[in-house]
Design a protein around this motif. Structure first.
Motif, PDB file in Angstrom:
ATOM      1  N   PHE A 189      20.092 -47.770  30.348  1.00  0.00           N
ATOM      2  CA  PHE A 189      21.093 -47.250  31.538  1.00  0.00           C
ATOM      3  C   PHE A 189      21.284 -46.412  31.279  1.00  0.00           C
ATOM      4  CE2 PHE A 189      20.623 -51.709  30.775  1.00  0.00           C
ATOM      5  CZ  PHE A 189      20.726 -52.644  32.079  1.00  0.00           C
ATOM      6  N   ARG A 190      21.184 -45.434  30.428  1.00  0.00           N
ATOM      7  CA  ARG A 190      21.179 -43.698  30.379  1.00  0.00           C
ATOM      8  C   ARG A 190      20.661 -43.547  31.288  1.00  0.00           C
ATOM      9  NH1 ARG A 190      18.829 -42.292  25.024  1.00  0.00           N
ATOM     10  NH2 ARG A 190      17.055 -42.940  25.790  1.00  0.00           N
ATOM     11  N   LEU A 191      21.260 -42.016  31.755  1.00  0.00           N
ATOM     12  CA  LEU A 191      21.816 -41.815  33.500  1.00  0.00           C
ATOM     13  C   LEU A 191      20.324 -41.380  33.406  1.00  0.00           C
ATOM     14  CD1 LEU A 191      22.888 -40.304  36.075  1.00  0.00           C
ATOM     15  CD2 LEU A 191      23.566 -38.239  34.607  1.00  0.00           C
ATOM     16  N   PHE A 192      19.547 -40.644  32.800  1.00  0.00           N
ATOM     17  CA  PHE A 192      17.719 -39.748  32.383  1.00  0.00           C
ATOM     18  C   PHE A 192      17.035 -41.120  32.825  1.00  0.00           C
ATOM     19  CE2 PHE A 192      17.465 -40.671  27.812  1.00  0.00           C
ATOM     20  CZ  PHE A 192      15.981 -41.162  27.634  1.00  0.00           C
ATOM     21  N   ALA A 193      17.330 -42.896  32.375  1.00  0.00           N
ATOM     22  CA  ALA A 193      16.349 -43.653  32.289  1.00  0.00           C
ATOM     23  C   ALA A 193      16.901 -43.644  33.500  1.00  0.00           C
ATOM     24  CB  ALA A 193      16.556 -44.048  31.228  1.00  0.00           C
ATOM     25  N   LEU A 194      17.805 -44.010  34.133  1.00  0.00           N
ATOM     26  CA  LEU A 194      17.450 -44.924  35.311  1.00  0.00           C
ATOM     27  C   LEU A 194      17.231 -44.105  36.505  1.00  0.00           C
ATOM     28  CD1 LEU A 194      21.585 -46.549  35.146  1.00  0.00           C
ATOM     29  CD2 LEU A 194      18.995 -47.195  35.224  1.00  0.00           C
ATOM     30  N   ARG A 195      17.749 -42.309  36.123  1.00  0.00           N
ATOM     31  CA  ARG A 195      16.251 -42.346  37.362  1.00  0.00           C
ATOM     32  C   ARG A 195      15.342 -41.712  37.257  1.00  0.00           C
ATOM     33  NH1 ARG A 195      19.714 -37.559  40.303  1.00  0.00           N
ATOM     34  NH2 ARG A 195      17.630 -36.432  40.028  1.00  0.00           N
TER      35      ARG A 195
END
Length: 242
Positions: A189-195
């Motif tokens: 759920f890290r920002l870059f992973a969700l993006r």
């Protein structure tokens, strides 16, 4: 979880806190006093119609009592559009009481790409927060993993003799966690992973304004997934962010 039609909805409770705060104090700065004068949106209100301020703080750690803010960035979402013309980014001077020439943390420094000389030319935190509060178009704030931003802002208010502000915090991390039900659908759920999951372009990480912009775009993608082009009740998004 309360229905958006419930008289016990947490957003209505937050509005009551706002009302009680106004009655109890007259010590708020003019920008905050004006912000809190207007009633908060009803839980059924369409979030797309509300101005949302997306904020990111880069800090030296997770504890607002011992760590400090290195930089702050924010941008507004207005009528469902990320308005880059509203973006602001400020590097914060290191607090004098926390300066220690014999102990410089190179990990923190390299993580945020901000050097000590950058901070020397930065602005005081009080000035940056004044800019931030004055820029707010509504009490609705958005961050990814908003606990950090919320705690550091609360600590700042406490040190300035201000009360805890009943702001409406939305959180893209919690929205994703609370609306993902399929097993194995999303574990990172890290920002870059969700993006990446939403097929959004890659941005450099650990830059306050870049992360704020990245969070704003992620939020719009989430809102489209959850509501398509229908009304997106702010009460639903707020409950998903708690």
């Amino acid at each position: 979880m309360f229905s958006i039609f419930s008289s016990r909805h947490p957003l209505l409770q937050l509005d009551q806190q706002r009302h009680d705060l106004i009655q109890a104090t007259n010590k708020l700065p003019s920008s905050l006093a004006a912000l809190l004068q207007e009633p908060y949106p009803n839980p059924k209100h369409d979030a797309t119609a509300l101005p949302i301020t997306v904020i990111d703080l880069e800090t030296t750690g997770l504890d607002p009592k011992t760590d400090h803010i290195v930089s702050i960035g924010w941008v507004h979402i207005i009528q469902g559009v990320v308005k880059l013309s509203t973006a602001q980014h400020w590097v914060i001077q290191e607090p004098k009481e926390k300066k220690n020439p014999n102990h410089q943390d190179p990990t923190t420094r390299s993580l945020h790409h901000i050097l000590p000389e950058d901070q020397e030319h930065g602005i005081p935190l009080q000035q940056a927060m004044q800019y931030f509060f004055s820029s707010l178009l509504s009490p609705v704030l958005l961050a990814h993993g908003a606990t950090i931003e919320k705690r550091f802002i609360e600590q700042f208010c406490q040190l300035q003799g201000l009360p805890r502000l009943p702001l409406i915090w939305l959180d893209t991390l919690k929205i994703e966690q609370n609306t993902t039900h399929q097993s194995g659908y999303q574990k990172d759920f890290r920002l870059f992973a969700l993006r990446q999951h939403y097929q959004l372009p890659e941005y450099p990480a650990h830059h306050a304004l870049m992360d704020a912009t990245a969070t704003a775009e992620l939020f719009l993608a989430q809102k489209h997934r959850l509501f398509n082009h229908d009304i997106a009740p702010i009460g639903v998004l707020y409950q998903k962010s708690i």
